[in-house]
Motif scaffolding. Structure first.
Motif, PDB file in Angstrom:
ATOM      1  N   UNK A 206      18.142  -1.559  -6.000  1.00  0.00           N
ATOM      2  CA  UNK A 206      16.753  -1.068  -6.009  1.00  0.00           C
ATOM      3  C   UNK A 206      15.748  -2.169  -5.726  1.00  0.00           C
TER       4      UNK A 206
ATOM      5  N   UNK B 285      12.876  -1.982  -3.067  1.00  0.00           N
ATOM      6  CA  UNK B 285      11.478  -2.153  -3.437  1.00  0.00           C
ATOM      7  C   UNK B 285      10.809  -3.194  -2.554  1.00  0.00           C
TER       8      UNK B 285
ATOM      9  N   UNK C 142       8.433   0.759  -5.914  1.00  0.00           N
ATOM     10  CA  UNK C 142       9.503   0.400  -6.852  1.00  0.00           C
ATOM     11  C   UNK C 142      10.146   1.614  -7.504  1.00  0.00           C
ATOM     12  N   UNK C 143       9.489   2.747  -7.397  1.00  0.00           N
ATOM     13  CA  UNK C 143       9.941   3.936  -8.102  1.00  0.00           C
ATOM     14  C   UNK C 143      10.049   3.664  -9.607  1.00  0.00           C
ATOM     15  N   UNK C 144       9.179   2.815 -10.079  1.00  0.00           N
ATOM     16  CA  UNK C 144       9.075   2.599 -11.520  1.00  0.00           C
ATOM     17  C   UNK C 144       7.655   2.939 -11.951  1.00  0.00           C
TER      18      UNK C 144
ATOM     19  N   UNK D 207      13.699  10.856 -10.197  1.00  0.00           N
ATOM     20  CA  UNK D 207      14.238   9.598  -9.701  1.00  0.00           C
ATOM     21  C   UNK D 207      13.361   8.394  -9.985  1.00  0.00           C
ATOM     22  N   UNK D 208      12.457   8.535 -10.931  1.00  0.00           N
ATOM     23  CA  UNK D 208      11.588   7.413 -11.269  1.00  0.00           C
ATOM     24  C   UNK D 208      12.030   6.794 -12.591  1.00  0.00           C
ATOM     25  N   UNK D 209      11.931   5.497 -12.656  1.00  0.00           N
ATOM     26  CA  UNK D 209      12.265   4.802 -13.899  1.00  0.00           C
ATOM     27  C   UNK D 209      10.963   4.570 -14.664  1.00  0.00           C
ATOM     28  N   UNK D 210      11.060   4.483 -15.978  1.00  0.00           N
ATOM     29  CA  UNK D 210       9.856   4.246 -16.768  1.00  0.00           C
ATOM     30  C   UNK D 210      10.007   2.962 -17.566  1.00  0.00           C
TER      31      UNK D 210
ATOM     32  N   UNK E 240      10.843  -8.459  -7.916  1.00  0.00           N
ATOM     33  CA  UNK E 240      11.947  -7.872  -7.156  1.00  0.00           C
ATOM     34  C   UNK E 240      12.515  -8.878  -6.158  1.00  0.00           C
TER      35      UNK E 240
ATOM     36  N   UNK F 217      14.439  -1.502 -20.190  1.00  0.00           N
ATOM     37  CA  UNK F 217      14.329  -0.112 -19.773  1.00  0.00           C
ATOM     38  C   UNK F 217      15.186   0.730 -20.693  1.00  0.00           C
ATOM     39  N   UNK F 218      14.579   1.803 -21.140  1.00  0.00           N
ATOM     40  CA  UNK F 218      15.187   2.632 -22.163  1.00  0.00           C
ATOM     41  C   UNK F 218      15.719   3.903 -21.541  1.00  0.00           C
TER      42      UNK F 218
ATOM     43  N   UNK G  39      21.776   4.302 -13.907  1.00  0.00           N
ATOM     44  CA  UNK G  39      20.425   3.767 -13.799  1.00  0.00           C
ATOM     45  C   UNK G  39      20.408   2.272 -14.083  1.00  0.00           C
TER      46      UNK G  39
ATOM     47  N   UNK H 226      21.950   0.408 -11.130  1.00  0.00           N
ATOM     48  CA  UNK H 226      21.049   0.413  -9.981  1.00  0.00           C
ATOM     49  C   UNK H 226      19.908  -0.574 -10.147  1.00  0.00           C
ATOM     50  N   UNK H 227      19.404  -0.626 -11.368  1.00  0.00           N
ATOM     51  CA  UNK H 227      18.266  -1.521 -11.604  1.00  0.00           C
ATOM     52  C   UNK H 227      18.740  -2.943 -11.874  1.00  0.00           C
ATOM     53  N   UNK H 228      20.026  -3.130 -11.799  1.00  0.00           N
ATOM     54  CA  UNK H 228      20.597  -4.473 -11.940  1.00  0.00           C
ATOM     55  C   UNK H 228      20.172  -5.162 -13.238  1.00  0.00           C
TER      56      UNK H 228
END
Lengths: 331, 331
Positions: free
Chosen positions: A48, A52, A58-60, A88-91, B49, B92-93, B109, B112-114
């Motif tokens: 990702x 990004x 970033x889809x965050x 598909x978004x991270x928070x 990133x 990230x939770x 997730x 993907x977000x490494x």
DNA sequence: CTGTTAGCGCTTTCAT
DNA sequence: ATGAAAGCGCTAACAG
């Protein structure tokens, strides 16, 4: 493990792999199938960060709240996150701990992580913060603060409605001597609840005496302290409304400790309807502010902002409503 | 706004800017000062990133929990996050909602977000999940599941200690007819609490009859239902221990609804010491499992794993202890 | 429909 | 102590 390996494995170019991943329709069904197979076989997950970097998105999303251990927030967080993940978004969540200083830090974190948007759901938001975010072109949603703009939306909460309903309820139960325990009045949202109470009383022909207004802190302790003062009065109130449920829970304990009973001796109404409100003895009559509605509205507003849709004329208002339970009774 | 602009502004190369940002000592004080000034003036924040892409480390941690609206978790999250943020790590939770299916998605997730590491703090963890994470070389900390390995650590919770203390307390209060309301027994952690209860009773010379063990679900409803069964017995228990506080709260309500009183008619002990445990009427005697300790230990273990320190012989155990409040009384 | 290739912003050798 | 330049893994023109 990267897109190149997948490409090699599927005997296509990296561009084709990328297209397949992103669901481009410019890939033949057969090729796409081969690529998907390779992805599965190699157990490939796209990076990702690389995505990004090149796409600029970033889809965050950032979600800034005051304090996750405040029972008001977990539900809000959950609904917000659920919706976001579905899309598909991270928070990433940040707590300000009610400290304006920490807010600046939270914003920095959001900027550094290049979030596509931020929802600021703290009670102590400061519209000045918008500057940093807008400068970075980060769409932002506020709660109860600021105005709509091309890069920001405001979710308005209709405290007045719920408080009117509470007052109406109390009046129908013949209460006239009604006290209010407020939150910290530097918070606009707390001030508005108090104002709604005062003007509601006035509208019903009752002038609220000073001693009928106590200042709390939106926590148990404030409710305890304020209720003690109220109980010490020569003519204590027959009913008490509070700025939030935590305050009401504190007041409830104090009333019991004084050997009195709710609702027999004092009627009590909270605000928020946190999940524990119906677990008190008696279950708390309160004014519900739906966190799921708030979260869903905030995310929807954020998405529109991110898509660049003009938000300036949209009105986002979350209603509040009385929930009758066991802590109020006819006088 | 990027490192190149900063370099131009400070009249140095991008390498020097990078070195300055990363605190390399190979930059002369004067140059570093100039760079810092440029950074400040341009309001530059490095793009995490890009950093991640080149360095391979994201400085993000994953925290997987069951459900943020379960009062057990917010404190855990908060302490974990506080610690992490202090160290410049983002968290990230992800919520599994108690569904093993969703766990797989949470892991995806994280991959993907490494994330640089993951703490799996769900009650329903599955050691098989370790595979996906270890394959990616992602250090992982579990709770109550699995073993230490070069890439994973297990935090063990000493349920037995707390339960022994609870039993001890009840015995000293002359209770002998003690029931236990368990959690879902497919959860290892719930089973262990039940086992600790049974063996503790046995150690005190009392065989636990089947009817003294009810199965709950770690939620209010389960406690309500189980307590009803207990109350219907020809010889109901004089004291009840529960697998968590939510269960105890449900039981408490049922006892009151039956016209009985806690602790006059039934003594009650919860487990966890969630923040609302001392707000019930009466305040709940319970067994505390410190979430801050758990969070801090988990993060510390994760950091060691990330630094590649060998963890195999380290023992991470979180104690549990009785907290006496108002829901227990001498028989 | 598919491949080639130029970056995205940063870190990190390798020179100097 | 500083700079030049090669990538990290991916996307998006552009070419075919």
């Amino acid at each position: 493990m990267n897109i190149k390996e997948v490409a090699k494995h599927a005997k296509v170019s990296t561009a084709t792999v990328s297209r397949t991943i992103n669901g481009s329709d410019k890939v033949s069904a057969r090729t796409a199938e081969r690529v998907r197979k390779a992805i599965k076989e190699l157990n490939f997950y796209p990076n990702t960060h690389a995505r990004t970097l090149v796409s600029g998105r970033s889809r965050m999303l950032g979600l800034i709240i005051s304090d996750i251990t405040n029972p008001f927030f977990p539900e809000l967080v959950k609904h917000f996150e659920d919706q976001a993940v579905q899309k598909g978004l991270e928070v990433i969540i940040a707590n300000t701990d009610y400290k304006p200083r920490r807010m600046a830090e939270c914003i920095r974190r959001m900027v550094e992580r290049k979030v596509d948007g931020t929802a600021i759901m703290t009670s102590e938001a400061d519209p000045a913060l918008l500057i940093e975010l807008t400068r970075r072109n980060i769409p932002t949603v506020f709660m109860d603060t600021g105005k709509n703009s091309p890069l920001s939306a405001n979710i308005n909460i209709d405290y007045e409605q719920g408080i009117q309903e509470g007052l109406q309820h109390l009046f129908s139960l013949n209460h006239r001597k009604i006290a209010f325990i407020s939150g910290p009045l530097n918070l606009q949202s707390a001030q508005r609840r108090l104002d709604a109470f005062v003007s509601g009383m006035k509208a019903r022909g009752i002038k609220v005496e000073n001693e009928m207004i106590e200042k709390g802190d939106h926590r148990i302790e404030g409710g305890v302290f304020a209720m003690r003062n109220l109980l010490r009065l020569a003519e204590p109130p027959t009913a008490v409304m509070t700025s939030n449920d935590m305050t009401a829970i504190g007041a409830l304990g104090t009333i019991h400790d004084a050997g009195l009973q709710v609702p027999r001796d004092v009627s009590l109404i909270g605000f928020d309807d946190i999940s524990f409100a119906h677990l008190t003895q008696p279950p708390l009559t309160t004014i519900r502010l739906s966190r799921s509605q708030l979260a869903i509205t905030a995310l929807a507003a954020l998405e529109r902002l991110m898509r660049g849709e003009n938000e300036e004329d949209v009105d986002y208002t979350i209603p509040t409503h009385l929930v009758m339970r066991g802590s109020t009774r006819t006088l």
